[in-house]
Design an enzyme around this catalytic site. Structure first.
Site, mmCIF file in Angstrom:
data_model
loop_
_atom_site.group_PDB
_atom_site.id
_atom_site.type_symbol
_atom_site.label_atom_id
_atom_site.label_comp_id
_atom_site.label_asym_id
_atom_site.label_seq_id
_atom_site.Cartn_x
_atom_site.Cartn_y
_atom_site.Cartn_z
ATOM 1 N N VAL A 192 0.825 -1.203 0.000
ATOM 2 C CA VAL A 192 0.000 0.000 0.000
ATOM 3 C C VAL A 192 0.860 1.253 0.000
ATOM 4 O O VAL A 192 0.574 2.209 -0.717
ATOM 5 C CB VAL A 192 -0.917 0.010 1.235
ATOM 6 C CG1 VAL A 192 -1.785 1.241 1.202
ATOM 7 C CG2 VAL A 192 -1.759 -1.230 1.275
ATOM 8 N N ASP A 193 1.947 1.224 0.770
ATOM 9 C CA ASP A 193 2.834 2.396 0.816
ATOM 10 C C ASP A 193 3.420 2.686 -0.551
ATOM 11 O O ASP A 193 3.924 3.768 -0.790
ATOM 12 C CB ASP A 193 4.044 2.145 1.730
ATOM 13 C CG ASP A 193 3.640 1.656 3.086
ATOM 14 O OD1 ASP A 193 2.451 1.763 3.410
ATOM 15 O OD2 ASP A 193 4.527 1.154 3.808
ATOM 16 N N ASP A 194 3.434 1.688 -1.421
ATOM 17 C CA ASP A 194 4.065 1.870 -2.722
ATOM 18 C C ASP A 194 3.080 2.293 -3.799
ATOM 19 O O ASP A 194 3.476 2.546 -4.925
ATOM 20 C CB ASP A 194 4.723 0.559 -3.182
ATOM 21 C CG ASP A 194 5.874 0.175 -2.277
ATOM 22 O OD1 ASP A 194 6.498 1.084 -1.717
ATOM 23 O OD2 ASP A 194 6.119 -1.024 -2.132
#
Ligand code: ATP
Ligand code: MG
Length: 686
Positions: free
Chosen positions: A551-553
């Protein structure tokens, strides 16, 4: 074309231009269906079981727990109790509470008692191709385990103590794990490729007084002095802790004269001497179903590794059931998981899953490209392997080396191929299926995590199932995945968002060692009532799950969410590209831009021409909105020791360029080749 023009054209085209098609479908091959027996008749039966597992979880899991495990005493209370909602109190999961059993008994004793002592548990393939292999039977495993367990007990190791294990991928590693399990000690395996620094951190965090290691190990042509590293770690522990923590080292002699070591009197002892003198019998400690079995630190791809705690009954049941059904493992099959026991993949699919199912496995100590890129296939041929389970990073590197390394080796015994660790791009999937498996083996792309204990989403290798290259596909029994949007609302298919799990399953980790608050914070605080995996995913019209990366990416370009995995797949589909990693970069107009690191295949050179071509490839395949703003030529990518790309480092370089500081790069102790970072910084803007 400038970035602004890209943005405008993307706005005109809108998301309509982003491809939503679900890709080709490939039926589970008929050759495979005919070549072996099957636990499940067809995909309908898989779906029926799945339905039952969700509708009557207590019945489903108690049946499986009784059928697949031997219990000293059955559980008296509920099969399952849990809370995933921090607003209602502490997050917990309890499976089969009050039941008593032992993981080692289930993995070894009961098979020997049932007359299978002479069955091979492991074919052990060493680093060298010639004269470096041995065979260990179930009875031999049990004998060694009992001796080590009684030696540990004699040295004061008690139920609940944590023992550190720092060994290469040799049978002594599972033997050490099971010896701990036998007496109720908690094993803490630290991957043998880690530095003294990483080992010290894990010894301190888990407060280990005993360490099991070996003199040294060959990795390709290099000697790695594990004992010396263990001693250095001990020094670091001493400097940082309250005195000497490790008061016992048991040292296996792997290399002998090739790797002389210094033994510290009173503290260090040789494995072979200790086991020869040890009591050959050692009764098992009957554990509560919820007693901890092990602690294992995550890969550290996204930050400081977390010491995840798995408990006994739920974990072993989940490892066994996933191993049996995801690979259609049949009696007498030979199973080969290429992972090191230092990772969860090794825990679940080199050690617990296979041994619980009384499988015969290959345990491989060496490097898959040593002496050359045909090594894995040679191993498959040598031991007549039926299922091979490996990682996309390795598949890409084998693909890069060329087909000749594969095609020259017969691979007739192979029935199922599996992958884990990262999203597998369709290019690599197709190569694995077509070249590796000769179109005869289903490819099982398993999505799961250290936290989940075993597979969560799989393409079941059953009659009638249609595989889609790149899709992890369907939830496993008992798993209820949901896709949430930023507000935490459940979306209905087709959709894209945060992959979460709505209810407990037996293999879920119970806590982060000594830090339950971190566990609640990381996995249960963003979306109340759900386990948050941290990965993004897309569900297509057919209900197949596609992992889009962490998700952070996910990159937010002008309000459009672009999955890094998709852009990477598109770049890798270009014939010159071996590997790609995509990260967000700050962008004045679009909010975030797309920054792509690209590694070319051997024999191809970077050029402006190629940059244009690659951007065009993404533009055509995904849409203008996903066109990379920057293409950074990368001789190699920074990867964790388990072969995963460390995107957080790439993000920092994309953001800060040559000004990036070492603080900003964060914990890089789990990096395989730290020098890659400096190389990349130097190539910034070139
Ligand atoms: P850390 O949690 O310390 O950052 P990590 O997430 O790399 O490390 P693991 O538990 O080994 O540690 O890896 C799990 C992650 O690997 C998943 O969350 C996912 O991002 C990725 N992954 C694993 N298998 C697959 C798969 N089949 N498809 C896509 N992604 C996968
Ligand atoms: Mg993770």
């Amino acid at each position: 074309m400038s970035s602004t023009e890209d943005m405008i054209s993307a706005m005109h085209d809108g998301l309509a231009e982003v491809k939503t098609e679900t890709g080709p479908k490939i039926p589970v091959p008929e050759t495979y269906l005919k070549a072996t027996k099957h636990h499940l008749k067809d995909v309908q039966e898989y779906l029926d079981w799945y339905k039952k597992s969700l509708e009557s979880p207590n019945d489903f899991w108690s049946e499986k727990a009784k059928e697949m495990l031997s219990w000293h005493q059955l559980w008296t209370g509920k099969t399952l109790e849990y809370n995933f909602d921090v607003r209602k109190g502490k997050v917990y999961s309890e499976w089969f509470k009050g039941g008593k059993l032992n993981a080692c008994y289930n993995a070894l004793d009961r098979h020997v008692e049932n007359g299978h002592g002479s069955q091979v548990a492991y074919y052990c393939e060493g680093n060298d191709l010639v004269d470096d292999h041995r065979t260990v039977t179930y009875a031999q495993m049990l004998d060694q385990v009992k001796r080590l367990a009684s030696a540990l007990k004699k040295r004061g190791v008690r139920k609940g103590d944590v023992v550190a294990i720092y060994l290469p991928n040799i049978p002594e590693l599972p033997i050490s794990m099971l010896a701990c399990a036998r007496i109720g000690a908690i094993h803490n395996v630290v991957f043998g490729g880690f530095s003294a620094e990483a080992l010290a951190g894990r010894i301190l965090d888990a407060q280990c007084r005993v360490l099991i290691t070996c003199d040294g190990v060959m990795r390709g042509n290099k000697v790695i002095e594990l004992k010396a590293l263990a001693d250095a770690a001990e020094e670091l522990v001493y400097e940082r802790g309250d005195g000497h923590l490790v008061d016992r080292q048991i040292v296996f002699k792997r290399l002998g004269d090739k790797c002389p070591v210094g033994m510290k009197p009173k503290r260090d002892e040789w494995w072979h001497e200790t086991l020869a003198k040890a009591e050959p019998e050692c009764p098992v400690e009957w554990m509560d179903a919820e007693d901890p079995l092990f602690v294992l630190y995550t890969s550290g791809s996204t930050g400081k590794p977390k010491g995840l705690v798995h408990t006994t009954a739920g974990y072993i049941l989940y490892a066994a059931i996933t191993h049996k059904y995801a690979f259609n493992y049949q009696e007498n099959d030979v199973f080969f998981c290429t992972a090191d026991c230092g990772w969860i993949t090794g825990h679940s699919y080199v050690v617990y899953g296979p041994l619980l199912n009384r499988a015969t496995s290959v345990i491989f100590e060496g490097v898959p490209t040593h002496p050359d890129s045909s090594r894995l296939w040679q191993i498959c041929d040598k031991y007549k392997v039926n299922q091979m389970y490996t990682a996309p990073t390795l598949i890409r590197s084998l693909m890069r080396a060329g087909d000749k390394y594969v095609t020259k080796i017969p691979r007739n015994s192979l029935r199922v191929l599996g992958t884990v660790g990262e999203p597998i791009n369709p290019e690599a999937w197709n190569w694995f299926f077509n070249v590796g498996g000769d179109k005869c083996c289903p490819v099982v792309d398993t999505w799961w995590q250290t936290e989940t204990g075993g597979h969560m989403i799989i393409p079941p290798p059953v009659r009638g199932f249609q595989m889609k290259p790149g899709a992890a596909s369907l939830p496993f029994f008992g798993i209820e995945p949901v896709v949430l949007n930023e507000k935490g609302e459940e979306l209905s298919k087709p959709c894209e968002g945060f992959l979460c799990i709505k209810r407990s399953w037996p293999g879920i980790h119970r806590t982060v060692l000594n830090d339950h608050a971190r566990m609640e914070q990381v996995y249960f605080s963003t979306f109340k009532g759900y386990y948050m995996s941290g990965d993004g995913c897309r569900v297509d019209e057919d209900g197949y799950y596609w992992l889009t990366g962490r998700v952070d990416d996910v990159i937010n370009v002008s309000g459009h969410r672009i999955g890094t995995a998709e852009v990477e797949s598109s770049l890798v589909s270009h014939p010159y590209v071996a590997e790609a990693a995509v990260v967000p970069m700050p962008h004045d107009i679009k909010g975030q831009g797309i920054y792509a690191y690209v590694t070319l295949r051997d024999g191809f050179e970077p050029s402006e021409e190629l940059r244009k071509e690659l951007r065009q490839t993404v533009r055509v395949e995904i849409g203008a909105i996903a066109t990379p703003d920057v293409i950074h030529w990368a001789p190699a990518l920074p990867k964790t020791r388990s072969g995963k790309i460390m995107r957080r480092i790439l993000r920092k370089i994309a953001e800060k360029g040559t000004h990036v500081s070492s603080e900003e790069l964060g914990d890089i102790t789990t990096l395989a080749e730290p020098q890659v970072v400096a190389q990349l910084i130097e190539l910034y803007g070139k």
